[in-house]
Scaffold this active site. Structure first.
Site, short mmCIF file in Angstrom:
data_model
loop_
_atom_site.label_atom_id
_atom_site.label_comp_id
_atom_site.label_asym_id
_atom_site.label_seq_id
_atom_site.Cartn_x
_atom_site.Cartn_y
_atom_site.Cartn_z
CG HIS A 180 -0.32 3.77 -2.56
ND1 HIS A 180 -1.46 4.54 -2.61
CD2 HIS A 180 -0.34 3.01 -3.67
CE1 HIS A 180 -2.15 4.23 -3.70
NE2 HIS A 180 -1.48 3.31 -4.37
CG ASP A 239 -0.67 0.76 2.87
OD1 ASP A 239 -1.19 -0.32 2.52
OD2 ASP A 239 -0.50 1.71 2.08
CD GLN A 295 1.20 -3.96 -3.38
OE1 GLN A 295 1.43 -5.13 -3.72
NE2 GLN A 295 0.42 -3.18 -4.08
CE LYS A 318 -3.58 -2.79 -3.98
NZ LYS A 318 -3.10 -2.36 -5.29
CB CYS A 325 -0.31 5.69 -6.37
SG CYS A 325 -1.55 5.64 -7.64
N1 PMP Z 1 -1.21 1.20 -0.33
C1 PMP Z 1 -0.41 0.46 -1.09
C2 PMP Z 1 0.95 0.09 -0.58
C3 PMP Z 1 -0.86 0.02 -2.34
O1 PMP Z 1 -0.06 -0.72 -3.11
C4 PMP Z 1 -2.15 0.36 -2.78
C5 PMP Z 1 -2.68 -0.07 -4.14
N2 PMP Z 1 -1.80 0.16 -5.19
C6 PMP Z 1 -2.95 1.13 -1.93
C7 PMP Z 1 -2.45 1.52 -0.71
C8 PMP Z 1 -4.34 1.53 -2.31
O2 PMP Z 1 -5.14 0.41 -2.45
P1 PMP Z 1 -6.63 0.54 -3.05
O3 PMP Z 1 -6.48 1.28 -4.33
O4 PMP Z 1 -7.08 -0.86 -3.22
O5 PMP Z 1 -7.44 1.31 -2.06
#
Ligand code: PMP
Length: 404
Positions: free
Chosen positions: A117, A194, A197, A220, A362
């Site tokens: 991401h 990270d 997910q 999430k 993203c």
């Molecule tokens: N890393 C991953 C793998 C994600 O799926 C996401 C959210 N889509 C993020 C980071 C960023 O999370 P947040 O927008 O809650 O900071």
């Protein structure tokens, strides 16, 4: 499972049952969590840590209890290792800045994977620009899993840290982080996971996995928006400098020199989200009240069912098909050789009450690697059921008929 606990799911969309399959972006909230949040605002709203008065002391106590709850949920050794942040993005930015200040010099290297991401790319890239360091990329195998055989060759004596996701937010693929961590540790390199997910879907345990840092987002995980966690092993956090300055993170402030607070407060500048933390603890209690293993097993079987059903729809190409997934499945629809734009598929699904996510999620480097303009991603949570999946598949067939 427990759909009735989520008030928003009773709302209809264009007069149809709401089929919410955008859970990898954010989950809906159970009444239990919403009530805990209202209750905290109604009965325990006072700024924490500094007040001598009753309300402040009660609020402080609950906030610190919430920290303990999160530590227990993630399997941390101590609540000192849990830093409350604004979310995964914030957690990784804090770590990249702090770690970078202490340990990264010109010519050093940071490794991320091809499937990250943007939140787990850009903060490291910014660090590399600041310090004249290099970002190296761990490639993927044909199933979009980390090609761990290539990790050894990527590691050099200048590698300072490896940061990878446990579960891909695009394909839902569960990544072999245990192997990454074990190879990295053989070279004394710390690993940041990270967990945005993975924390919502897997039985995450930071101590068992032996990662050095772990980031996740409450929103999430049925919790409130604007709150997240940075876990770090105590021995690492003790060595790292604060990333942000302000109230709370200090011990004493003098113009000549400021000294910093103990863990975890050293990393929490300013008034923390002491309402959100209590609400998050209540969301974790909610999941535990159903049974975390049950939730994980249920979601896994639903994800598998969704992938099987999708595979039967003509023209659908699933990414990383057949690999173990957590929550999400990504696909594109083809009419012959022509890719139907994911945005068009998503729009027609929406008109039928089905919420999915389309686009690059993203994760542009992964989307570029797949050589597509984006994908359609359907992702489940504990309140989804087979009926949701069946409605989604029926709606998809109809969309394909209209677009094909
Ligand atoms: N890393 C991953 C793998 C994600 O799926 C996401 C959210 N889509 C993020 C980071 C960023 O999370 P947040 O927008 O809650 O900071």
């Amino acid at each position: 499972m427990n759909r009735e606990d989520f008030p928003i799911l009773a709302d209809d969309v264009y007069g149809k049952r709401m089929v919410y399959l955008d859970n990898a972006a954010t989950t809906q909230k159970p009444l239990q969590m919403l009530n805990a949040m209202t209750d905290a605002y109604m009965h325990r709203n006072a700024n924490i840590h500094r007040g001598v008065h009753h309300l402040s002391q009660v609020a402080t106590e609950r906030h610190e209890q919430a920290r303990k709850r999160v530590a227990e949920y993630l399997g941390a050794k101590s609540a000192k290792e849990i830093i409350f942040t604004k979310g995964t993005t914030d957690s990784i930015n804090i770590l990249a800045f702090s770690f970078g200040e202490a340990y990264v010099r010109g010519g050093d290297e940071i490794i991320v994977s091809q499937a990250e991401h943007h939140s787990n790319i850009v903060p490291w890239q910014m660090l590399c620009e600041r310090k004249g360091a290099k970002l190296r990329v761990l490639p993927l195998d044909e199933d979009l899993r980390y090609d761990v055989d290539k990790l050894e060759a990527l590691i050099t004596d200048r590698t300072r840290l490896i940061s990878v996701a446990q579960v891909s937010n695009v394909s839902g693929t569960i990544q072999p982080i245990e192997e990454v961590i074990s190879i990295a540790h053989r070279h004394d390199i710390p690993v940041c996971i990270d967990g945005a997910q993975s924390a919502p879907h897997l039985m995450v345990n930071v101590r068992e996995s032996d990662c050095d840092f772990f980031a996740c987002s409450a929103h999430k995980m049925y919790g409130p928006t604007g709150l997240g966690v940075l876990y770090g092993k105590e021995e690492w956090l003790e060595k790292l400098p604060p990333a942000e300055g302000g109230g709370e993170m200090i011990d004493h402030v003098r113009f000549e020199k400021t000294t910093y607070n103990q863990l975890p407060y050293k990393f929490e500048a300013g008034t923390p989200d002491f309402i959100g933390s209590c609400a998050f603890a209540s969301a974790l209690d909610y999941v535990d009240s159903i049974g975390r293993k049950q939730v994980t097993d249920y979601e896994n079987s639903l994800t598998q069912y969704m992938e099987e059903q999708l595979a039967e729809v003509g023209g659908v190409r699933i990414y990383s098909r057949g690999t173990e997934k957590a929550g999400a499945v990504s696909f594109n629809v083809y009419s012959g050789d022509r890719l139907i734009h994911p945005f068009d598929v998503g729009t027609l699904l929406d008109r039928q009450g089905v919420a999915v996510r389309t686009g690059h999620h993203c994760a542009e480097p992964l989307i570029d690697y797949l050589q597509v303009p984006g994908t359609v991603r359907a992702s489940v949570a504990l309140y989804n059921d087979k009926e949701d999946v069946d409605i989604f598949i029926k709606a998809l067939r109809k969309a394909i008929m209209m677009l094909g």
